[in-house]
Design a protein around this motif. Structure first.
Motif, PDB file in Angstrom:
ATOM      1  N   GLY A 252     -12.512  31.893 142.785  1.00  0.00           N
ATOM      2  CA  GLY A 252     -10.964  31.291 143.182  1.00  0.00           C
ATOM      3  C   GLY A 252      -9.877  32.049 142.686  1.00  0.00           C
ATOM      4  N   PHE A 253      -9.895  32.398 141.355  1.00  0.00           N
ATOM      5  CA  PHE A 253      -8.955  33.609 140.729  1.00  0.00           C
ATOM      6  C   PHE A 253      -7.546  32.714 140.976  1.00  0.00           C
ATOM      7  N   GLN A 498     -17.365  31.181 135.977  1.00  0.00           N
ATOM      8  CA  GLN A 498     -16.833  31.364 134.796  1.00  0.00           C
ATOM      9  C   GLN A 498     -18.087  31.068 133.665  1.00  0.00           C
ATOM     10  N   HIS A 500     -19.731  27.912 133.090  1.00  0.00           N
ATOM     11  CA  HIS A 500     -19.441  26.489 132.446  1.00  0.00           C
ATOM     12  C   HIS A 500     -20.870  25.985 132.306  1.00  0.00           C
ATOM     13  N   VAL A 503     -22.075  27.603 128.952  1.00  0.00           N
ATOM     14  CA  VAL A 503     -21.015  27.371 127.639  1.00  0.00           C
ATOM     15  C   VAL A 503     -20.837  25.766 127.126  1.00  0.00           C
ATOM     16  N   ALA A 540     -10.478  25.874 130.548  1.00  0.00           N
ATOM     17  CA  ALA A 540     -11.582  24.828 130.745  1.00  0.00           C
ATOM     18  C   ALA A 540     -12.118  25.012 129.234  1.00  0.00           C
ATOM     19  N   ALA A 541     -12.339  26.031 128.671  1.00  0.00           N
ATOM     20  CA  ALA A 541     -13.005  26.216 127.337  1.00  0.00           C
ATOM     21  C   ALA A 541     -12.270  25.157 126.364  1.00  0.00           C
ATOM     22  N   ARG A 680     -12.134  30.972 118.256  1.00  0.00           N
ATOM     23  CA  ARG A 680     -13.620  31.128 118.029  1.00  0.00           C
ATOM     24  C   ARG A 680     -14.411  31.355 119.405  1.00  0.00           C
ATOM     25  N   ASN A 683     -19.184  31.735 123.671  1.00  0.00           N
ATOM     26  CA  ASN A 683     -20.379  32.689 123.896  1.00  0.00           C
ATOM     27  C   ASN A 683     -19.890  34.256 124.393  1.00  0.00           C
ATOM     28  N   GLN A 690     -15.852  37.770 131.356  1.00  0.00           N
ATOM     29  CA  GLN A 690     -14.626  37.435 131.612  1.00  0.00           C
ATOM     30  C   GLN A 690     -13.713  38.750 131.739  1.00  0.00           C
ATOM     31  N   ALA A 753      -9.888  32.612 127.773  1.00  0.00           N
ATOM     32  CA  ALA A 753     -10.171  34.030 127.683  1.00  0.00           C
ATOM     33  C   ALA A 753     -10.224  34.328 129.081  1.00  0.00           C
ATOM     34  N   GLY A 754      -9.999  33.604 130.207  1.00  0.00           N
ATOM     35  CA  GLY A 754     -10.263  33.808 131.699  1.00  0.00           C
ATOM     36  C   GLY A 754      -9.689  34.749 132.215  1.00  0.00           C
TER      37      GLY A 754
HETATM   38  N1  MCN Z   1     -14.975  31.185 126.662  1.00  0.00           N
HETATM   39  C1  MCN Z   1     -15.861  31.399 125.388  1.00  0.00           C
HETATM   40  N2  MCN Z   1     -15.240  31.307 124.384  1.00  0.00           N
HETATM   41  C2  MCN Z   1     -13.766  31.133 124.163  1.00  0.00           C
HETATM   42  C3  MCN Z   1     -12.972  31.098 125.465  1.00  0.00           C
HETATM   43  C4  MCN Z   1     -13.768  31.074 126.541  1.00  0.00           C
HETATM   44  O1  MCN Z   1     -17.100  31.403 125.388  1.00  0.00           O
HETATM   45  N3  MCN Z   1     -13.296  31.221 122.997  1.00  0.00           N
HETATM   46  C5  MCN Z   1     -15.718  31.204 128.034  1.00  0.00           C
HETATM   47  C6  MCN Z   1     -15.438  29.828 128.715  1.00  0.00           C
HETATM   48  O2  MCN Z   1     -16.366  28.884 127.940  1.00  0.00           O
HETATM   49  C7  MCN Z   1     -15.666  30.083 129.960  1.00  0.00           C
HETATM   50  C8  MCN Z   1     -15.341  31.562 130.148  1.00  0.00           C
HETATM   51  O3  MCN Z   1     -14.985  32.189 128.935  1.00  0.00           O
HETATM   52  O4  MCN Z   1     -17.035  30.154 130.414  1.00  0.00           O
HETATM   53  C9  MCN Z   1     -13.674  31.513 130.679  1.00  0.00           C
HETATM   54  O5  MCN Z   1     -13.146  30.363 129.895  1.00  0.00           O
HETATM   55  P1  MCN Z   1     -11.532  29.966 130.176  1.00  0.00           P
HETATM   56  O6  MCN Z   1     -10.662  31.027 129.450  1.00  0.00           O
HETATM   57  O7  MCN Z   1     -11.613  28.697 129.591  1.00  0.00           O
HETATM   58  O8  MCN Z   1     -11.334  30.099 131.559  1.00  0.00           O
HETATM   59  P2  MCN Z   1     -11.470  29.042 132.575  1.00  0.00           P
HETATM   60  O9  MCN Z   1     -13.028  28.518 132.474  1.00  0.00           O
HETATM   61  O10 MCN Z   1     -10.578  27.665 132.750  1.00  0.00           O
HETATM   62  O11 MCN Z   1     -11.570  29.813 134.073  1.00  0.00           O
HETATM   63  C10 MCN Z   1     -10.341  29.872 134.379  1.00  0.00           C
HETATM   64  C11 MCN Z   1      -9.971  31.575 134.673  1.00  0.00           C
HETATM   65  C12 MCN Z   1      -8.844  31.660 135.469  1.00  0.00           C
HETATM   66  S1  MCN Z   1      -7.415  31.016 135.252  1.00  0.00           S
HETATM   67  C13 MCN Z   1      -9.051  32.493 136.492  1.00  0.00           C
HETATM   68  S2  MCN Z   1      -7.846  32.914 137.787  1.00  0.00           S
HETATM   69  C14 MCN Z   1     -10.461  33.069 136.703  1.00  0.00           C
HETATM   70  C15 MCN Z   1     -11.181  33.186 135.409  1.00  0.00           C
HETATM   71  O12 MCN Z   1     -11.141  32.022 134.727  1.00  0.00           O
HETATM   72  N4  MCN Z   1     -11.049  33.099 137.781  1.00  0.00           N
HETATM   73  C16 MCN Z   1     -12.460  33.373 137.913  1.00  0.00           C
HETATM   74  N5  MCN Z   1     -12.359  33.877 135.674  1.00  0.00           N
HETATM   75  C17 MCN Z   1     -13.040  33.903 136.774  1.00  0.00           C
HETATM   76  N6  MCN Z   1     -14.267  34.233 136.725  1.00  0.00           N
HETATM   77  C18 MCN Z   1     -14.847  34.147 138.018  1.00  0.00           C
HETATM   78  N7  MCN Z   1     -16.358  34.519 138.024  1.00  0.00           N
HETATM   79  N8  MCN Z   1     -14.569  33.715 139.207  1.00  0.00           N
HETATM   80  C19 MCN Z   1     -13.172  33.180 139.046  1.00  0.00           C
HETATM   81  O13 MCN Z   1     -12.821  32.595 140.112  1.00  0.00           O
END
Ligand code: MCN
Length: 796
Positions: A252-253, A498, A500, A503, A540-541, A680, A683, A690, A753-754
């Motif tokens: 989606g990004f 991502q 999910h 995690v 999301a995390a 913290r 994963n 990411q 982190a995404g």
């Molecule tokens: N995570 C973790 N430990 C942390 C933080 C995050 O293990 N301290 C893991 C999370 O559990 C999750 C991943 O890292 O599995 C990303 O977490 P997070 O930062 O919460 O981001 P989101 O899950 O909310 O994903 C959204 C983010 C965004 S804004 C874009 S744009 C994006 C991204 O994620 N789009 C993506 N990564 C992507 N990855 C894929 N494959 N496809 C997309 O469209």
């Protein structure tokens, strides 16, 4: 211990399914559905004088043709402006089908529904739209002159104008601080347009059930709950009669946050009207010209600083290209302007932006959402200061860092969620120390000299950023243990790759003390969880992760209460390990969680014989006591929500070593290093994935990707043949180190982190090329031919 999985490098559970063709993406569904196709504007700016559909009506297999005139009230209204802002004085959104004016190439004008997509496309090709051509406005600066208008009622094409000022602690304004500083510099930076290019485009598939007047919609979306609300409102249906499911989503990004897309309203509406299943899956050209783009800014910078490189005043003016519409308000330039300051303590700051309409595809957040441009501005500024003073670039950054003892640190700005922008935790000096060690910063000059002696040009660069993540308002989690001992976790936000499923299962397994294999996770399905915001802003995390943990804690407490009664023990003496509740120090006294689940249900339906024996019930509810304890609900399940006080700030620093070819100006990245702090880690392997994906997108933005419009507003490179993206061959191995400064703001101490990976890459690559070449790099992306031209200009 097998169940303490938080922080472990657990293999992604979804991958086997996804990479062996077992994924269920939008276009895998509804094989027999009718297909929708759209006639889209070939002009960047035109009046619609007439639409003649007569030739298309004869096409065999055609089912329906709709123009704006055919749409009922509400469906025909302009699409919502999702995030209004007082500075957005002239927000504009599109009609789902153009009403009388088209404002960019690709705007939908007519919807065709037919037996299959081939027929729908053939019929669409026969529809004649009579356009009266208008002068398109292309290019941010041309638009800012305001000679020709994108919207007749928006003077100067200015949708929004915002000034934010943070004076120095002594009360000096930024402009005063710049003027009074021992050194000042002024320069201009350009950041070109790009866009998210998920492998799977947008898409929607709707089924109307006439018997119970309900609608099921599948959408390749980042926000299924919001799509549901929008569809219910537009189609006048009660919310419970609409279900929206995000199946597997192939990326989606950011582009799939926008809701509802025109197609997300029109396809369900047609399904309801026709009483048939209808589907539309976006093709790549449609994605280029009809979805959304981002980046696209011109920045003017004035900075004042002292002999050590401390920034005393920073004055930035930004022209932000908003394209033709503003469905997402001014979120992107707000993020640029408020998170531009990064890990630095700046004397005084003034930022002013104007959001300008152009006759191009609308601009909405794309991974990083305005931060890559902001970081480019700040980090180019740091490099200029270092060059001006003859100081080490890392040392200038270090001189300006907010120190670990200064958190919480208030930047004096308002974040995009309307709350004060306050950094919660971090250790920037330690990040820089780690980065310098990882890339070999101090040893690089010798390496560069040695390479130069052999005719090679090497350069090193770095860039720092912070990222406000985990934005509110809330997210929820539901956890249920069933009598087979399985744990079912659901959360309303959606997943696009991502990880999910992995995690969230790790969090549940850790909190409940159950094996990972017993946990299943469902996301983005309003049947399972109806209240949610969505997946964007690296939230999301933090949001669902904490909500799921809180829901698990409720379930755990309940399990301990029930087990305590059965075991005649004190709940405080119990623990759960490997899915079994035990009395600490007395392993004989134990109950499987499955049995506890049976006991939690008044019917006490035992799923298997062992549970039946353990509970001494085989199906009948005992009549001699109330089946549900006072204050308890039946079932071993719990729901909870997490709502943050404010966002938590992740941070990081990247460095790269590049080589530029002295003859051809080819640019190669030899090494790329990342130090990242997302609190913290749930994963580490997923976080690294990411970051790798983000860096790859950043490399695209730095060296290859740009939207090339001609003066008529035609996008010249709207295909993967022409839009250059990095392959694996252009993305270097990415060396990653983690720093963990837990967030004090949420129970799990995590930060997002995404998006991080993409944010500083352009700044880093520019810094490294500049070091290799001794030239100023003021714009991104930069191609070999552009570097070659810069060299020629420099040597006269
Ligand atoms: N995570 C973790 N430990 C942390 C933080 C995050 O293990 N301290 C893991 C999370 O559990 C999750 C991943 O890292 O599995 C990303 O977490 P997070 O930062 O919460 O981001 P989101 O899950 O909310 O994903 C959204 C983010 C965004 S804004 C874009 S744009 C994006 C991204 O994620 N789009 C993506 N990564 C992507 N990855 C894929 N494959 N496809 C997309 O469209």
């Amino acid at each position: 211990m097998t169940t303490r999985l938080f922080g472990e490098r657990v293999q992604r559970r979804e991958d086997l399914r996804l990479i062996t063709g077992q994924g269920r993406y939008l276009d895998d569904l509804g094989r027999d559905a009718l297909a929708a196709a759209f006639v889209r504007s070939p002009h960047a700016h035109a009046l619609i004088r007439d639409i003649d559909v007569s030739a298309a009506l004869d096409v065999d297999g055609l089912v329906a043709i709709y123009t704006w005139e055919d749409l009922p009230e509400r469906v025909r209204d302009p699409l919502p402006l999702l995030i209004p802002h007082p500075a957005l004085t002239h927000g504009r959104t599109a009609y789902p089908l153009a009403r009388d004016v088209v404002r960019h190439v690709g705007e939908p004008v007519v919807m065709v529904v037919a037996r299959d997509r081939y027929i729908a496309e053939d019929a669409a090709a026969l529809i004649e739209v009579d356009y009266e051509f208008r002068k398109p406005v292309v290019g941010i600066e041309e638009a800012a002159h305001g000679v020709h208008l994108v919207h007749e009622d928006v003077p100067g094409n200015v949708g929004a104008h915002l000034v934010q000022e943070v004076p120095s602690p002594a009360g000096q304004s930024a402009r005063e601080a710049v003027e009074a500083a021992p050194h000042t510099l002024s320069f201009r930076l350009d950041f070109e347009r790009s866009a998210s290019m998920p492998l799977e485009g947008r898409g929607v598939y709707a089924r109307w059930d006439a018997d119970d007047r309900s609608l099921r919609v599948y959408s390749s979306t980042q926000t299924s709950t919001s799509v549901r609300m929008a569809i219910a409102a537009k189609l006048g249906l009660p919310l419970p009669s609409v279900e929206v499911i995000a199946p597997d989503v192939g990326g989606g990004f950011g582009v799939k946050i926008v809701h509802p897309w025109p197609e997300e309203v029109l396809v369900p509406w047609a399904a309801m009207l026709l009483g048939r299943e209808v589907k539309w899956a976006e093709d790549r050209r449609e994605h280029f010209i009809s979805s959304a783009h981002e980046r696209g800014q011109v920045q003017h910078v004035r900075v004042g600083f002292d002999d050590e490189g401390h920034v005393l005043g920073l004055d930035v003016t930004i022209l932000h290209d908003h394209g033709a519409y503003t469905p997402y308000g001014i979120i992107v330039p707000i993020i640029t302007s408020t998170q531009l300051l990064g890990p630095y303590r700046i004397g005084a700051y003034r930022v002013e932006f104007s959001s300008i309409y152009t006759n191009t595809v609308q601009v909405t957040p794309y991974r990083g959402a305005g931060r890559p441009q902001g970081v480019f501005c700040m980090e180019r500024t740091m490099d200029r200061i270092a060059a001006h003073l003859g100081l080490d670039r890392a040392a200038v950054r270090a001189a300006n860092f907010i120190q670990p003892g200064e958190f919480p640190y208030d930047q004096g700005l308002i974040f995009q969620d309307g709350r004060p922008l306050i950094y919660d935790s971090g250790d920037y000096p330690e990040s820089l120390r780690m980065l310098k060690e990882l890339i070999g910063w101090d040893g690089f000059p010798a390496m560069k000299a040695e390479a130069a002696a052999r005719g090679r040009r090497l350069g090193i660069g770095l860039g720092c950023y912070v990222e406000g993540t985990g934005v509110g308002p809330y997210e929820g989690g539901h956890v249920q243990v069933t009598s087979d001992g399985r744990v079912h976790v659901s959360t309303g936000l959606t997943s696009q790759g991502q990880g999910h499923e992995t995690v969230f299962a790790q969090i549940a397994a850790t909190e409940l003390g159950v094996p990972l294999s017993s946990v299943s996770v469902v996301t983005g399905d309003t049947r399972r969880f109806g209240y949610a915001v969505g997946t964007f802003a690296s939230r999301a995390a933090v949001m669902s992760g904490n909500a799921i943990a809180l829901a698990c804690r409720k379930v755990r407490d309940k399990a301990l209460r029930i087990a305590a009664e059965a075991l005649e023990a004190d709940p405080r003496d119990l623990e759960i390990e490997d899915g079994v509740v035990r009395v600490v120090g007395n392993p004989e006294a134990s109950l499987p969680l499955a049995t506890v689940a049976v006991l939690s249900n008044p019917l006490r339906y035992a799923f298997d014989e062992e549970a039946a024996r353990a509970t001494q019930f085989s199906g009948a509810a005992p009549m001699d006591r109330p089946p549900v304890q006072e204050g308890e609900e039946p079932g071993l399940e719990g729901r909870d929500y997490y709502s943050p006080v404010r966002s938590t700030f992740a941070s990081g620093m990247h460095a790269a070593i590049v080589e530029t070819d002295p003859d051809t100006a080819e640019i190669r990245i030899l090494r790329y290093a990342v130090v990242h702090d997302c609190g913290r880690l749930i994963n580490p392997m997923i976080v690294e994935g990411q970051i790798h994906g983000g860096v790859a997108q950043g490399v695209g933005g730095a060296l290859y990707e740009r939207m090339v419009y001609d003066g008529h507003g035609q996008l010249l490179n709207a295909s993967f043949m022409d839009f250059l993206m990095p392959y694996a061959t252009e993305v270097p191995a990415i060396e990653t180190a983690h720093l963990e400064t837990p967030s004090p703001l949420n129970p799990l101490g995590i930060k997002g982190a995404g998006e991080a990976g993409v944010i500083p890459v352009s700044a880093v690559i520019a810094s490294a090329i500049e070091d290799a070449e001794g030239l100023s790099i003021d714009r991104m992306p930069i191609s070999p031919s552009e570097l070659y031209e810069l060299r020629r200009a420099a040597t006269g």
